[in-house]
Design an enzyme around this catalytic site. Structure first.
Site, mmCIF file in Angstrom:
data_model
loop_
_atom_site.group_PDB
_atom_site.id
_atom_site.type_symbol
_atom_site.label_atom_id
_atom_site.label_comp_id
_atom_site.label_asym_id
_atom_site.label_seq_id
_atom_site.Cartn_x
_atom_site.Cartn_y
_atom_site.Cartn_z
ATOM 1 N N HIS A 1 0.313 -0.841 0.006
ATOM 2 C CA HIS A 1 -0.188 -0.496 0.171
ATOM 3 C C HIS A 1 0.939 1.435 -0.782
ATOM 4 C CE1 HIS A 1 1.066 -1.168 4.398
ATOM 5 N NE2 HIS A 1 0.858 -0.031 4.458
ATOM 6 N N HIS B 1 0.904 5.280 1.286
ATOM 7 C CA HIS B 1 0.179 6.355 1.180
ATOM 8 C C HIS B 1 -0.127 7.434 0.766
ATOM 9 C CE1 HIS B 1 0.123 4.113 5.894
ATOM 10 N NE2 HIS B 1 1.321 4.158 5.745
#
Ligand code: 5GP
Length: 135
Positions: free
Chosen positions: A99, A101
């Site tokens: 992922h 951010h």
């Protein structure tokens, strides 16, 4: 193997504030909201982290992260953005599903702080050679 939390979000088993979805990528607001608009961009298929994600998918994830960062500045009033991806526990990764951010920044001293303290400069030629020879 137990599904990670982001696989559950992709499969609709856990709700989220979805920002984007196509065949490969999904983006949604981070539950922690380190700053207003803090978003996560993930591949829908499971890869443990940035380092183990195939190049094509990794680029698609970063394309979406870039667009969200641009929108943070154009439409949320952010003055800057931090783009961050943690790989492995020692680097702060808590969810083992790649992922990125996207953290909008409105002021210097708010929710997210990143400090880089200068460390040892010993053995720079050897370190540089090790990386260079393996690229
Ligand atoms: P990491 O520490 O692995 O880089 O970041 C994981 C992020 O996932 C954290 O910022 C955390 O707030 C976020 N997160 C964990 N669980 C959930 C969840 O169920 N929903 C959403 N939207 N974000 C989550």
């Amino acid at each position: 193997m137990e599904k990670d939390i982001f696989c559950k979000i992709v499969d609709g088993e856990i709700p989220c504030h979805k920002l984007f979805e196509d065949a490969d990528v999904m983006a949604f607001l981070d539950i922690a909201q380190v700053t207003k608009g803090h978003a996560l961009v993930i591949p829908k298929q499971h890869y443990d982290n940035f380092l183990s994600t195939p190049s094509e998918i990794m680029h698609k994830v970063f394309d979406v992260a870039q667009r969200i960062g641009q929108i943070d500045i154009q439409f949320l009033g952010a003055k800057g953005v931090n783009i961050l991806t943690n790989c492995y526990e020692v680097a702060g990764q808590t969810v083992n599903h790649f992922h990125v951010h996207v953290i909008p920044r409105y002021e210097k001293n708010e929710g997210f702080m990143l400090e880089m303290k200068a460390g040892s400069r010993n053995n720079l030629p050897i370190i540089a050679k090790t990386i260079k020879d393996n690229l």
